[in-house]
Design an enzyme around this catalytic site. Structure first.
Site, mmCIF file in Angstrom:
data_model
loop_
_atom_site.group_PDB
_atom_site.id
_atom_site.type_symbol
_atom_site.label_atom_id
_atom_site.label_comp_id
_atom_site.label_asym_id
_atom_site.label_seq_id
_atom_site.Cartn_x
_atom_site.Cartn_y
_atom_site.Cartn_z
ATOM 1 N N GLU A 12 0.970 -1.515 0.105
ATOM 2 C CA GLU A 12 -0.042 -0.003 0.061
ATOM 3 C C GLU A 12 0.706 1.390 0.055
ATOM 4 O OE1 GLU A 12 -3.405 -0.229 -0.272
ATOM 5 O OE2 GLU A 12 -2.919 -2.371 -0.286
ATOM 6 N N GLY A 14 1.923 2.674 -3.112
ATOM 7 C CA GLY A 14 1.863 3.185 -4.374
ATOM 8 C C GLY A 14 2.515 2.578 -5.660
ATOM 9 N N LYS A 37 2.214 -9.588 -13.447
ATOM 10 C CA LYS A 37 2.195 -9.473 -12.166
ATOM 11 C C LYS A 37 2.331 -11.083 -11.792
ATOM 12 C CE LYS A 37 0.788 -8.016 -7.987
ATOM 13 N NZ LYS A 37 1.250 -6.813 -7.188
ATOM 14 N N THR A 41 -2.569 -11.518 -4.837
ATOM 15 C CA THR A 41 -3.263 -12.117 -3.580
ATOM 16 C C THR A 41 -4.416 -11.210 -3.216
ATOM 17 O OG1 THR A 41 -1.712 -11.010 -2.121
ATOM 18 C CG2 THR A 41 -0.942 -13.190 -2.869
ATOM 19 N N ALA A 112 4.954 -8.290 -5.251
ATOM 20 C CA ALA A 112 3.784 -8.190 -4.227
ATOM 21 C C ALA A 112 4.326 -8.053 -2.964
ATOM 22 C CB ALA A 112 3.238 -9.709 -4.075
ATOM 23 N N GLY A 113 4.183 -6.666 -2.540
ATOM 24 C CA GLY A 113 4.726 -6.232 -1.239
ATOM 25 C C GLY A 113 6.087 -5.821 -1.422
ATOM 26 N N SER A 172 3.938 8.050 -3.089
ATOM 27 C CA SER A 172 2.768 8.810 -3.043
ATOM 28 C C SER A 172 3.074 10.080 -2.211
ATOM 29 C CB SER A 172 1.659 8.095 -2.128
ATOM 30 O OG SER A 172 0.509 8.751 -1.857
ATOM 31 N N ALA A 202 0.302 11.870 -4.223
ATOM 32 C CA ALA A 202 -0.873 11.074 -3.717
ATOM 33 C C ALA A 202 -2.296 11.199 -4.560
ATOM 34 C CB ALA A 202 -0.946 11.542 -2.202
#
Length: 243
Positions: A12, A14, A37, A41, A112-113, A172, A202
């Site tokens: 989370e 950006g 990708k 998940t 991912a992450g 962001s 943002a």
């Protein structure tokens, strides 16, 4: 560069919107772009995932590819095991990216992450896929407190594995940055050992697609195909004692 790996210092922050900005800039320059990708998940079958969001923002000229989808919002390896599904392996990611690179000017591989999130029970990671590909890695980071530690840890992990860090994008950037955000502009290149490559505003992901595409080039630097000026950004945002 044909393949570029996009990782984050966490979730989370950006990363997907940054990937969309990179894709939009490349498409606008007339390049063919694919977004890969490896593992999505926390998204149910039929629901839009990260690659769908990239296409929404950057345009349907982008080729979206998702290798695997697991329903629970967990690390890919854990989510695959809990779902009783085969995990994604780094070799799968590298093979898919290489096939896409044969027919596209640019392939963006969005993790991912963070960099070392596990893909499988062996502890394989996005870093392993980047090594197989020999691809540079863009690190997407937060703007505020905590980001310096996370960026330095990611940079050290990249160096320890002999991977090239292309640089850092702030995922962001707030409309009204506080002291921490402004100071971090001066500190991030030092802890990363690499330059700032951009700052995505943002809320950019909430823009209309046409506005997003029109603005993307002003959010990333020339190294990524845009016109964002790191020196000018630093001059405008850093506190006086850093100037």
């Amino acid at each position: 560069m044909t393949v570029l790996v996009v990782t984050g210092t966490g979730t989370e922050i950006g990363k997907t919107v940054t990937t969309a900005a990179l894709a939009a800039v490349a498409v606008r320059a007339g390049r063919s772009v694919a977004v890969l990708k490896p593992a999505q998940t926390g998204v149910a079958p039929g629901e839009p995932g990260d690659v769908d969001e990239v296409v929404r923002l950057a345009g349907d000229a982008v080729t979206p590819v998702e290798l695997a989808r697991f329903p629970e919002p967990l690390a890919p390896g854990t989510a695959a095991a809990r779902a009783g599904l085969d995990p994604v392996r780094p070799a799968h990611v590298a093979e898919a990216a290489q096939k896409l690179a044969a027919s596209h000017d640019l392939v963006l591989v969005e993790g991912a992450g963070g960099l070392l999130v596990h893909f499988d029970e062996r502890g394989s990671t996005l870093a392993d896929a980047a090594r197989l590909l020999g691809a540079p890695v863009v690190v997407v980071a937060q703007a505020g407190l905590g980001t310096l530690n996370a960026v330095q840890l990611t940079a050290e992990a990249l160096r320890a594995r002999g991977l090239e860090q292309a640089g850092v994008v702030i995922g962001s950037w707030p409309a009204e940055p506080g002291l921490a955000e402004r100071c971090n502009v001066g500190d991030l290149p030092g802890v990363a050992g690499a330059g700032l490559l951009g700052a995505v505003p943002a809320g950019a992901g909430g823009l209309e697609a046409a506005d997003f595409r029109a603005g993307a080039g002003s959010w990333v630097g020339p190294e990524l195909g845009g016109g964002w000026d790191a020196a000018e950004f630093a001059r405008r945002t850093r506190p006086p004692e850093y100037r």
